[in-house]
Structures are given as C-alpha cells and as structure tokens.
Design a protein around this motif. Structure first.
Motif, PDB file in Angstrom:
ATOM      1  N   GLN A  84       6.637  14.496  -0.039  1.00  0.00           N
ATOM      2  CA  GLN A  84       7.620  15.080  -0.948  1.00  0.00           C
ATOM      3  C   GLN A  84       8.325  13.948  -1.668  1.00  0.00           C
ATOM      4  OE1 GLN A  84       8.368  18.402  -1.654  1.00  0.00           O
ATOM      5  NE2 GLN A  84       9.665  17.513  -3.244  1.00  0.00           N
ATOM      6  N   MET A  85       8.247  13.962  -2.982  1.00  0.00           N
ATOM      7  CA  MET A  85       8.816  12.882  -3.783  1.00  0.00           C
ATOM      8  C   MET A  85       9.911  13.458  -4.665  1.00  0.00           C
ATOM      9  SD  MET A  85       5.347  10.819  -4.815  1.00  0.00           S
ATOM     10  CE  MET A  85       4.746  12.112  -5.894  1.00  0.00           C
ATOM     11  N   ASN A  86      11.128  13.027  -4.414  1.00  0.00           N
ATOM     12  CA  ASN A  86      12.275  13.467  -5.194  1.00  0.00           C
ATOM     13  C   ASN A  86      12.843  12.295  -5.982  1.00  0.00           C
ATOM     14  OD1 ASN A  86      12.043  16.026  -3.971  1.00  0.00           O
ATOM     15  ND2 ASN A  86      13.424  15.427  -2.300  1.00  0.00           N
ATOM     16  N   GLY A  87      13.588  12.609  -7.017  1.00  0.00           N
ATOM     17  CA  GLY A  87      14.198  11.554  -7.798  1.00  0.00           C
ATOM     18  C   GLY A  87      13.200  10.556  -8.325  1.00  0.00           C
ATOM     19  N   LEU A  88      12.110  11.050  -8.863  1.00  0.00           N
ATOM     20  CA  LEU A  88      11.041  10.150  -9.316  1.00  0.00           C
ATOM     21  C   LEU A  88      11.513   9.243 -10.446  1.00  0.00           C
ATOM     22  CD1 LEU A  88       8.088  12.612  -8.986  1.00  0.00           C
ATOM     23  CD2 LEU A  88       8.184  10.351  -7.943  1.00  0.00           C
ATOM     24  N   LYS A  89      10.997   8.032 -10.419  1.00  0.00           N
ATOM     25  CA  LYS A  89      11.328   7.020 -11.412  1.00  0.00           C
ATOM     26  C   LYS A  89      10.052   6.570 -12.120  1.00  0.00           C
ATOM     27  CE  LYS A  89      14.886   5.212  -8.298  1.00  0.00           C
ATOM     28  NZ  LYS A  89      15.378   4.008  -7.571  1.00  0.00           N
ATOM     29  N   PRO A  90      10.168   6.042 -13.331  1.00  0.00           N
ATOM     30  CA  PRO A  90       8.959   5.552 -14.019  1.00  0.00           C
ATOM     31  C   PRO A  90       8.180   4.535 -13.186  1.00  0.00           C
ATOM     32  CG  PRO A  90      10.766   5.716 -15.563  1.00  0.00           C
ATOM     33  CD  PRO A  90      11.344   6.004 -14.198  1.00  0.00           C
ATOM     34  N   GLU A  91       8.872   3.745 -12.392  1.00  0.00           N
ATOM     35  CA  GLU A  91       8.178   2.748 -11.571  1.00  0.00           C
ATOM     36  C   GLU A  91       7.404   3.360 -10.409  1.00  0.00           C
ATOM     37  OE1 GLU A  91      11.402   2.763 -12.475  1.00  0.00           O
ATOM     38  OE2 GLU A  91      12.705   2.000 -10.863  1.00  0.00           O
ATOM     39  N   ASP A  92       7.540   4.665 -10.205  1.00  0.00           N
ATOM     40  CA  ASP A  92       6.730   5.349  -9.191  1.00  0.00           C
ATOM     41  C   ASP A  92       5.355   5.729  -9.740  1.00  0.00           C
ATOM     42  OD1 ASP A  92       9.701   7.070  -8.163  1.00  0.00           O
ATOM     43  OD2 ASP A  92       8.719   5.389  -7.139  1.00  0.00           O
ATOM     44  N   THR A  93       5.147   5.502 -11.025  1.00  0.00           N
ATOM     45  CA  THR A  93       3.861   5.829 -11.640  1.00  0.00           C
ATOM     46  C   THR A  93       2.745   5.018 -10.995  1.00  0.00           C
ATOM     47  OG1 THR A  93       4.848   6.448 -13.755  1.00  0.00           O
ATOM     48  CG2 THR A  93       2.542   5.748 -13.782  1.00  0.00           C
ATOM     49  N   ALA A  94       1.735   5.719 -10.506  1.00  0.00           N
ATOM     50  CA  ALA A  94       0.617   5.070  -9.815  1.00  0.00           C
ATOM     51  C   ALA A  94      -0.390   6.126  -9.396  1.00  0.00           C
ATOM     52  CB  ALA A  94       1.108   4.324  -8.575  1.00  0.00           C
ATOM     53  N   ILE A  95      -1.519   5.660  -8.921  1.00  0.00           N
ATOM     54  CA  ILE A  95      -2.438   6.535  -8.196  1.00  0.00           C
ATOM     55  C   ILE A  95      -2.006   6.516  -6.738  1.00  0.00           C
ATOM     56  CG2 ILE A  95      -4.815   6.961  -7.505  1.00  0.00           C
ATOM     57  CD1 ILE A  95      -5.684   5.521 -10.061  1.00  0.00           C
TER      58      ILE A  95
END
Length: 126
Positions: A84-95
């Motif tokens: 579960q990923m909350n508060g996503l940030k652009p730096e979380d972009t990945a495979i």
C-alpha cells in the motif's frame, strides 16, 4: 520454482495512493520472506519493504525513503503480498518488483532474493 506476478501499477498524481499486489504460485508461500524492490531509469534496483514469513513472525522492515508512507502486508491464504503506497511522490516513479526468499534473513540486498516477478510500472506525476 516460485512464480510471482505483480499488478496494480499505474499513472497517478503526487499525493495519490496505489496498492500493488503480488500473487505467488508456491503452496508454501507463508514460509517465504517477501520483498518489494523498485528500479528507476538509470538507477540500480533498490529495496523498498520486506515482510518475513509466518514462522518468523511476519516482521516488517522499510527503506527510510518510504517509511510512514508505504505498508507491506500479506495474505497467506491467498498466496499474496501487497504494498500500500500512500502520499506518492514523483521520486517514487519506478518499476516495482516483488521478490521472494526462502530462508529468513533481514536483507535488503536484491541479490539475496531467490525469485522475482516481472515488475509493474508506477509513475507519479507532479
């Protein structure tokens, strides 16, 4: 041989949430340590979270960069692990990859995991 299949990735905006799922083929799934890793373009694969198997008490451990925002869980009856990923940030972009390790050890080294899924793309726009 353990077959892992991730799902749930997508394109979201900063601050949004996503829930990744990983389905495992192994009937002894509950014994495996399950981990989530991610790899952004041009970067090495990095640890995100792990959860030990049932015999090790379901211990969880997180990378500092996601602590307090991401939560790993598992449903041994369904042979599944979730992120579960909350508060996503652009730096979380990945495979994002799901991984399994048979012998319990608290390790964040991807080379110490035995089985891997094919990955699911998470893209966070600003």
């Amino acid at each position: 041989q353990v077959h892992l299949v991730e799902s749930g990735g997508g394109l979201v905006q900063a601050g949004d949430s996503l829930r990744l799922s990983c389905a495992a083929s192994e009937r002894t799934f509950s014994s495996y340590t399950m981990g989530w890793f991610r790899q952004a373009p041009g970067k090495e694969r990095e640890f995100v979270a792990l959860m030990s198997g049932r015999m090790s008490g379901g211990l969880t451990y997180y990378a500092d960069s996601v602590k307090g925002r991401f939560t790993i869980s598992r449903d041994n009856a369904k042979n599944a692990v979730y992120l579960q990923m909350n508060g996503l940030k652009p730096e979380d972009t990945a495979i994002y990859y799901c991984a399994a390790r048979l012998i319990w050890r608290l390790t964040t080294n991807p080379n110490e995991y035995d089985y891997w899924g094919q990955g699911t793309q998470v893209t966070v726009s600003s």
